[in-house]
Design an enzyme around this catalytic site. Structure first.
Site, short mmCIF file in Angstrom:
data_model
loop_
_atom_site.label_atom_id
_atom_site.label_comp_id
_atom_site.label_asym_id
_atom_site.label_seq_id
_atom_site.Cartn_x
_atom_site.Cartn_y
_atom_site.Cartn_z
N LYS A 111 0.82 -1.21 0.00
CA LYS A 111 0.00 0.00 0.00
C LYS A 111 0.85 1.27 0.00
O LYS A 111 0.39 2.32 -0.43
CB LYS A 111 -0.97 -0.02 1.17
CG LYS A 111 -2.01 -1.11 0.98
CD LYS A 111 -3.12 -1.05 1.99
CE LYS A 111 -4.21 -2.04 1.64
NZ LYS A 111 -3.76 -3.46 1.69
C1 LIG Z 1 -4.33 -4.48 0.97
C2 LIG Z 1 -3.56 -5.74 0.84
C3 LIG Z 1 -3.93 -6.73 -0.11
C4 LIG Z 1 -5.16 -6.60 -0.99
O1 LIG Z 1 -5.01 -5.62 -2.00
P1 LIG Z 1 -6.29 -5.04 -2.78
O2 LIG Z 1 -5.77 -3.92 -3.60
O3 LIG Z 1 -7.23 -4.57 -1.69
O4 LIG Z 1 -6.86 -6.15 -3.58
C5 LIG Z 1 -3.14 -7.86 -0.21
N1 LIG Z 1 -2.06 -8.04 0.58
C6 LIG Z 1 -1.68 -7.12 1.51
C7 LIG Z 1 -0.49 -7.41 2.35
C8 LIG Z 1 -2.40 -5.94 1.67
O5 LIG Z 1 -2.03 -5.04 2.59
#
Ligand SMILES: *Cc1c(COP(=O)(O)O)cnc(C)c1O
Length: 466
Positions: A111
């Site tokens: 993120k």
């Molecule tokens: C947020 C997150 C996801 C999922 O990603 P999306 O964009 O919501 O599909 C997968 N793995 C981790 C470690 C995350 O923090």
């Protein structure tokens, strides 16, 4: 470039307006009016660029002249200077797979790639427009800490993050509460994640309060987050051996469908991705949809990959809009059918269109653990539990399709963020990078608060008055 809503209820707006609006005012999601595309020779040229230049080339197509190029480049450079790897999102060969590590940012989860940029972008636009923004969000872990690190110390922005007291992992809690900047407020809610989320929803529903106090969100529906995530798919391409570039598949551990939607965009823009494989854990609504054409809600179950414990993926409407040939009426018909009956069944035509682009594999907790162990035994590489769903999905996909395409698995978190699951799998926790080890001794700050909307509102008012 202008932006429109999936539900067709707004006049086209600029990129800047789309970023500040977040969710479209008609309840839909914002999208560019057209998808920019690159020819194959342009893509080869992009493949020569370092990450920040690549981001510049891609963002420019979506932003047009809303932000002067010198300013945009400065924002991009500041955003990725916080990453500890010089390739930003390095591609590693692990056994017979490629793993793209998206976790070299300040909070060790993917993120950061979007939220480091969004924080700088927000600050730039707010200062330029002489406005301020007070972000309020509830988190169960990753998003809150990445958002805090994205906006810490920024001008014209405050952030209030509600997390359930004693119910987020110690690392995630420390990543949030050790940020001591004046504009960051950590609220430990006496309750669970849903209590925090209910309070946030109620605050946003108070339209006078929302307006008077310039409340905003940083959830995964902001267009700028998707845009920032498109870049690493192009970067993956440029890091593949030239022979593998003709034929490759990308596997994405999925929760809210933001990450994989960015991959679909990259494919539409001309990147020759053969297919996108959506990995889910036991929360499998998208797995069931992609394999059967029926979309129906299940219960949210806690798993070893908590950031994927989601049923209704907030970004999925973006894809449904394109699946419906960009027809907002048709899309709204689908959404209404789902809202009324709890179930949506698509035509064989649309099903064929969808499965041409997507495949999906579901991975349960036990298989997450055996995958972490197998990969570690065979290669020495340690996967986090989210990335492990993707790696298992890659192997399954290869088997089911008898294909030898190059497989790129997106690694969405550093294993040291989830030491318990890793220890369960291989008997020892992974070695933590120094910045994670150091967290334990950092001073931290948070305020306890009741799971009560009036109490949180009073808190926000008091903090903004000083
Ligand atoms: C947020 C997150 C996801 C999922 O990603 P999306 O964009 O919501 O599909 C997968 N793995 C981790 C470690 C995350 O923090």
């Amino acid at each position: 470039m202008k932006y429109i809503s999936t539900r067709g209820g707004i006049d086209p707006i600029s990129f800047n307006q789309a970023v500040m609006m977040g969710l479209a005012s008609d309840g839909g999601l914002l999208l560019p009016e057209t998808i920019p595309s690159f020819s194959s020779s342009e893509i080869e040229e992009l493949a020569e660029l370092p990450y920040t230049q690549l981001a510049m080339a891609i963002f420019s197509r979506f932003i047009g002249d809303d932000i002067p190029p010198t300013d945009l480049l400065r924002l991009i450079e500041a955003s990725y200077a916080t990453f500890s790897n010089k390739a930003v999102v390095p591609l590693e060969k692990v056994g017979d797979l490629y793993i793209q590590e998206l976790f070299h940012g300040p909070t060790y989860a993917f993120k950061d790639v979007a939220l480091q940029f969004l924080g700088n972008l927000f600050e730039y636009l707010l200062v330029r427009e002489k406005r301020s923004l007070n972000i309020i969000g509830a988190t169960s872990g990753d998003t809150g800490s990445a958002a805090i690190h994205g906006v810490r110390g920024k001008e014209n922005i405050n952030i209030f993050i509600l997390y359930p007291h004693g119910k987020v992992s110690p690392i995630q809690e420390k990543q949030m509460t050790s940020v001591l900047d004046d504009n960051v407020f950590n609220l430990a809610v006496e309750g669970n994640f849903d209590d925090g989320q209910r309070v946030v929803k109620e605050l946003f529903a108070d339209l006078d309060f929302k307006h008077d106090y310039q409340l905003g969100a940083v959830n995964s529906i902001n267009w700028a987050r998707i845009m920032a995530q498109i870049v690493y798919y192009f970067s993956a391409y440029s890091q593949l051996p030239v022979v593998a570039r003709k034929n490759f598949t990308v596997v994405v551990p999925t929760g809210n469908f933001g990450n994989i939607f960015a991959g679909w965009m990259a494919k539409e823009m001309g990147l020759p991705i053969k297919r996108l494989v959506l990995a889910t854990n036991a929360n499998d609504i998208l797995y069931r949809f992609i394999n059967t054409g029926t979309y129906s809600l299940g219960e949210v179950k806690p798993t070893l990959s908590p950031s994927m414990d989601i049923q209704l993926a907030s970004n999925f409407e973006r894809y449904l809009y394109y699946l419906n040939d960009r027809n907002p009426q048709q899309l709204k018909g689908m959404l209404a059918q789902f809202a009324d009956s709890g179930k949506l069944v698509i035509s064989s035509n649309l099903f064929a269109k969808m499965t041409n682009n997507f495949a999906s594999v579901r991975v349960d907790d036990q298989t997450i653990l055996t995958t972490i162990k197998d990969v570690w035994q065979k290669t020495g590489y340690i996967l986090d539990p989210h990335t492990a769903t993707g790696v298992k999905a890659a192997y399954e996909y290869r088997l089911q399709n008898q294909t030898n395409t190059a497989m790129i698995c997106l690694a969405t978190a550093h294993p040291a963020k989830f030491p318990d699951a890793v220890e369960q799998a291989i008997g020892t926790p992974p070695t933590a990078p120094p910045a994670i080890t150091a967290l334990a001794n950092l001073p931290c700050r948070f305020d306890m608060i009741a799971a009560d909307t009036a109490a949180v509102k009073a808190y926000v008012i008091e903090k903004l008055a000083t």
